[in-house]
Scaffold this motif. Structure first.
Motif, PDB file in Angstrom:
ATOM      1  N   MET A 281     -21.591  17.646  -1.546  1.00 35.68           N
ATOM      2  CA  MET A 281     -20.215  18.015  -0.990  1.00 35.68           C
ATOM      3  C   MET A 281     -19.028  17.334  -1.584  1.00 35.68           C
ATOM      4  SD  MET A 281     -18.619  17.842   2.680  1.00 35.68           S
ATOM      5  CE  MET A 281     -17.102  17.003   2.861  1.00 35.68           C
ATOM      6  N   LYS A 282     -18.047  18.002  -2.363  1.00 35.80           N
ATOM      7  CA  LYS A 282     -16.806  17.358  -3.133  1.00 35.80           C
ATOM      8  C   LYS A 282     -15.746  17.240  -2.277  1.00 35.80           C
ATOM      9  CE  LYS A 282     -14.532  17.850  -7.573  1.00 35.80           C
ATOM     10  NZ  LYS A 282     -14.274  18.733  -8.598  1.00 35.80           N
ATOM     11  N   ILE A 283     -15.211  16.114  -2.152  1.00 32.72           N
ATOM     12  CA  ILE A 283     -14.110  15.814  -1.596  1.00 32.72           C
ATOM     13  C   ILE A 283     -12.918  16.029  -2.296  1.00 32.72           C
ATOM     14  CG2 ILE A 283     -12.841  13.704  -0.379  1.00 32.72           C
ATOM     15  CD1 ILE A 283     -15.583  12.648   0.609  1.00 32.72           C
ATOM     16  N   ARG A 284     -11.920  16.495  -1.963  1.00 31.48           N
ATOM     17  CA  ARG A 284     -10.692  17.119  -2.723  1.00 31.48           C
ATOM     18  C   ARG A 284      -9.622  15.988  -2.534  1.00 31.48           C
ATOM     19  NH1 ARG A 284      -6.946  20.510  -0.241  1.00 31.48           N
ATOM     20  NH2 ARG A 284      -4.959  20.050  -1.409  1.00 31.48           N
ATOM     21  N   ARG A 285      -9.292  15.481  -3.458  1.00 39.24           N
ATOM     22  CA  ARG A 285      -8.311  14.393  -3.550  1.00 39.24           C
ATOM     23  C   ARG A 285      -6.733  14.946  -3.154  1.00 39.24           C
ATOM     24  NH1 ARG A 285      -9.264  11.064  -9.141  1.00 39.24           N
ATOM     25  NH2 ARG A 285     -11.609  10.907  -8.646  1.00 39.24           N
ATOM     26  N   SER A 286      -6.143  14.057  -2.398  1.00 41.66           N
ATOM     27  CA  SER A 286      -4.920  14.473  -1.877  1.00 41.66           C
ATOM     28  C   SER A 286      -3.757  14.444  -3.201  1.00 41.66           C
ATOM     29  CB  SER A 286      -4.394  13.468  -0.803  1.00 41.66           C
ATOM     30  OG  SER A 286      -3.968  12.196  -1.208  1.00 41.66           O
ATOM     31  N   ARG A 287      -3.942  13.454  -4.115  1.00 43.46           N
ATOM     32  CA  ARG A 287      -2.951  13.311  -5.116  1.00 43.46           C
ATOM     33  C   ARG A 287      -1.839  12.879  -4.652  1.00 43.46           C
ATOM     34  NH1 ARG A 287      -4.864  14.758  -9.996  1.00 43.46           N
ATOM     35  NH2 ARG A 287      -6.989  16.107 -10.075  1.00 43.46           N
ATOM     36  N   LYS A 288      -1.627  12.313  -3.539  1.00 42.19           N
ATOM     37  CA  LYS A 288      -0.467  11.507  -3.180  1.00 42.19           C
ATOM     38  C   LYS A 288      -0.484   9.909  -3.306  1.00 42.19           C
ATOM     39  CE  LYS A 288      -0.525  13.486   1.132  1.00 42.19           C
ATOM     40  NZ  LYS A 288       0.166  13.790   2.074  1.00 42.19           N
ATOM     41  N   ILE A 289       0.411   9.272  -3.865  1.00 42.03           N
ATOM     42  CA  ILE A 289       0.305   8.055  -3.931  1.00 42.03           C
ATOM     43  C   ILE A 289       1.686   7.265  -3.395  1.00 42.03           C
ATOM     44  CG2 ILE A 289       0.388   6.107  -5.701  1.00 42.03           C
ATOM     45  CD1 ILE A 289      -2.129   7.717  -5.765  1.00 42.03           C
ATOM     46  N   ALA A 290       1.462   6.345  -2.789  1.00 38.93           N
ATOM     47  CA  ALA A 290       2.623   5.405  -2.059  1.00 38.93           C
ATOM     48  C   ALA A 290       2.620   4.196  -2.825  1.00 38.93           C
ATOM     49  CB  ALA A 290       2.405   5.377  -0.738  1.00 38.93           C
ATOM     50  N   LEU A 291       3.786   3.654  -3.123  1.00 41.29           N
ATOM     51  CA  LEU A 291       3.976   2.175  -3.762  1.00 41.29           C
ATOM     52  C   LEU A 291       4.438   1.475  -2.498  1.00 41.29           C
ATOM     53  CD1 LEU A 291       5.962   3.269  -6.907  1.00 41.29           C
ATOM     54  CD2 LEU A 291       3.648   3.082  -6.666  1.00 41.29           C
ATOM     55  N   VAL A 292       3.570   0.373  -2.587  1.00 40.51           N
ATOM     56  CA  VAL A 292       3.951  -0.471  -1.299  1.00 40.51           C
ATOM     57  C   VAL A 292       4.106  -1.854  -1.565  1.00 40.51           C
ATOM     58  CG1 VAL A 292       2.857  -1.136   1.194  1.00 40.51           C
ATOM     59  CG2 VAL A 292       2.469   1.110   0.209  1.00 40.51           C
ATOM     60  N   SER A 293       5.186  -2.434  -0.956  1.00 41.22           N
ATOM     61  CA  SER A 293       5.181  -4.015  -1.220  1.00 41.22           C
ATOM     62  C   SER A 293       4.022  -4.878  -0.731  1.00 41.22           C
ATOM     63  CB  SER A 293       6.363  -4.497  -0.364  1.00 41.22           C
ATOM     64  OG  SER A 293       7.750  -4.136  -0.804  1.00 41.22           O
ATOM     65  N   HIS A 294       3.712  -5.749  -1.727  1.00 42.96           N
ATOM     66  CA  HIS A 294       2.596  -6.853  -1.589  1.00 42.96           C
ATOM     67  C   HIS A 294       2.257  -7.068  -0.218  1.00 42.96           C
ATOM     68  CE1 HIS A 294      -0.388  -9.296  -3.460  1.00 42.96           C
ATOM     69  NE2 HIS A 294      -0.178 -10.004  -2.485  1.00 42.96           N
ATOM     70  N   CYS A 295       3.349  -7.729   0.344  1.00 46.14           N
ATOM     71  CA  CYS A 295       3.354  -8.463   1.739  1.00 46.14           C
ATOM     72  C   CYS A 295       3.070  -7.595   2.985  1.00 46.14           C
ATOM     73  CB  CYS A 295       4.469  -9.383   1.965  1.00 46.14           C
ATOM     74  SG  CYS A 295       5.913  -8.543   2.232  1.00 46.14           S
ATOM     75  N   ILE A 296       3.284  -6.074   2.746  1.00 51.48           N
ATOM     76  CA  ILE A 296       2.955  -5.400   3.779  1.00 51.48           C
ATOM     77  C   ILE A 296       1.492  -4.944   3.971  1.00 51.48           C
ATOM     78  CG2 ILE A 296       3.037  -2.837   4.327  1.00 51.48           C
ATOM     79  CD1 ILE A 296       5.947  -2.731   3.288  1.00 51.48           C
ATOM     80  N   LEU A 297       0.866  -5.190   2.746  1.00 53.97           N
ATOM     81  CA  LEU A 297      -0.691  -5.151   2.651  1.00 53.97           C
ATOM     82  C   LEU A 297      -1.341  -6.544   2.892  1.00 53.97           C
ATOM     83  CD1 LEU A 297      -0.961  -2.578   0.051  1.00 53.97           C
ATOM     84  CD2 LEU A 297      -1.102  -2.052   2.287  1.00 53.97           C
ATOM     85  N   ASN A 298      -0.618  -7.579   2.455  1.00 54.13           N
ATOM     86  CA  ASN A 298      -1.125  -8.902   2.488  1.00 54.13           C
ATOM     87  C   ASN A 298      -0.047  -9.923   3.079  1.00 54.13           C
ATOM     88  OD1 ASN A 298      -2.547 -11.349   2.089  1.00 54.13           O
ATOM     89  ND2 ASN A 298      -2.276 -11.304  -0.112  1.00 54.13           N
ATOM     90  N   THR A 299       0.118 -10.149   4.351  1.00 55.93           N
ATOM     91  CA  THR A 299       1.402 -11.127   4.855  1.00 55.93           C
ATOM     92  C   THR A 299       0.846 -12.416   4.519  1.00 55.93           C
ATOM     93  OG1 THR A 299       2.309 -11.584   6.841  1.00 55.93           O
ATOM     94  CG2 THR A 299       0.025 -11.472   6.989  1.00 55.93           C
ATOM     95  N   ASN A 300      -0.217 -12.799   3.763  1.00 49.63           N
ATOM     96  CA  ASN A 300      -0.364 -14.207   3.452  1.00 49.63           C
ATOM     97  C   ASN A 300       0.296 -14.273   2.210  1.00 49.63           C
ATOM     98  OD1 ASN A 300      -2.958 -14.899   5.187  1.00 49.63           O
ATOM     99  ND2 ASN A 300      -3.695 -13.093   4.122  1.00 49.63           N
ATOM    100  N   ALA A 301       0.966 -13.521   1.667  1.00 56.20           N
ATOM    101  CA  ALA A 301       1.990 -14.002   0.597  1.00 56.20           C
ATOM    102  C   ALA A 301       3.471 -14.062   1.124  1.00 56.20           C
ATOM    103  CB  ALA A 301       2.048 -12.480  -0.325  1.00 56.20           C
ATOM    104  N   LYS A 302       3.625 -14.015   2.335  1.00 53.02           N
ATOM    105  CA  LYS A 302       4.854 -14.281   2.939  1.00 53.02           C
ATOM    106  C   LYS A 302       5.314 -15.827   3.005  1.00 53.02           C
ATOM    107  CE  LYS A 302       6.407 -11.578   6.134  1.00 53.02           C
ATOM    108  NZ  LYS A 302       7.578 -10.671   5.321  1.00 53.02           N
ATOM    109  N   ILE A 303       6.481 -16.246   3.190  1.00 53.83           N
ATOM    110  CA  ILE A 303       6.872 -17.638   3.207  1.00 53.83           C
ATOM    111  C   ILE A 303       6.236 -18.204   4.420  1.00 53.83           C
ATOM    112  CG2 ILE A 303       8.845 -18.945   3.627  1.00 53.83           C
ATOM    113  CD1 ILE A 303      10.379 -17.363   1.756  1.00 53.83           C
TER     114      ILE A 303
ATOM    115  N   ASN B  43      -1.405  12.761 -14.918  1.00 57.05           N
ATOM    116  CA  ASN B  43      -2.682  13.837 -14.516  1.00 57.05           C
ATOM    117  C   ASN B  43      -2.160  14.429 -13.049  1.00 57.05           C
ATOM    118  OD1 ASN B  43      -4.888  13.021 -16.096  1.00 57.05           O
ATOM    119  ND2 ASN B  43      -3.952  11.161 -16.131  1.00 57.05           N
ATOM    120  N   GLY B  44      -1.005  14.677 -12.560  1.00 53.44           N
ATOM    121  CA  GLY B  44      -0.733  15.647 -11.797  1.00 53.44           C
ATOM    122  C   GLY B  44      -0.540  14.892 -10.239  1.00 53.44           C
ATOM    123  N   TYR B  45      -0.689  13.695 -10.226  1.00 52.63           N
ATOM    124  CA  TYR B  45      -0.404  13.021  -8.892  1.00 52.63           C
ATOM    125  C   TYR B  45       0.987  13.035  -8.632  1.00 52.63           C
ATOM    126  CZ  TYR B  45      -5.280  11.584  -9.082  1.00 52.63           C
ATOM    127  OH  TYR B  45      -6.858  11.763  -8.987  1.00 52.63           O
TER     128      TYR B  45
END
Length: 121
Positions: free
Chosen positions: A1-23, A96-98
């Motif tokens: 079964m081949k999974i179709r990619r969404s081809r959608k990308i979000a750019l996210v600030s570092h500390c939203i994905l890793n709160t350890n980077a915060k002051i 590449n179409g994303y």
């Protein structure tokens, strides 16, 4: 079964994905901001974690700064150089179409704030 990619990308600030980077003492969630990550995944977005300019320039043992303290040619040059690999990655996706159609920052950050940044003399 081949999974179709969404081809959608979000750019996210570092500390939203890793709160350890915060002051130290400023985190309002223990690891990652689950509501943001959950929404992105529910809407089939791939996620590119942007580098944290403050962490890379000042390390973890930094204290709160304001945008005026970073508004100098030395910090600007450092940020531009650290973003080059990320920009190349984004260009490759677009070539590449994303779709890179979301940028999620973190308010009150002097370098990643979207609607509000810490400012002062």
């Amino acid at each position: 079964m081949k999974i179709r990619r969404s081809r959608k990308i979000a750019l996210v600030s570092h500390c939203i994905l890793n709160t350890n980077a915060k002051i130290e003492g400023t985190a309002s969630y223990p690891a990652a901001l689950q509501q943001v990550v959950g929404l992105l995944l529910a809407h089939h977005y791939g996620i590119i974690q942007l580098p944290c300019p403050e962490l890379r320039a000042m390390g973890l043992r930094r204290w709160g700064q304001v945008v005026e303290q970073y508004a100098n040619p030395f910090f600007t040059e450092a940020v531009r150089s650290m973003l080059v690999p990320t920009l190349r990655e984004i260009q490759e996706y677009v070539r590449n179409g994303y779709r890179v159609d979301l940028l999620i920052g973190i308010d009150k950050s002097p370098s990643c704030g979207v609607n509000l940044t810490c400012s002062g003399d």
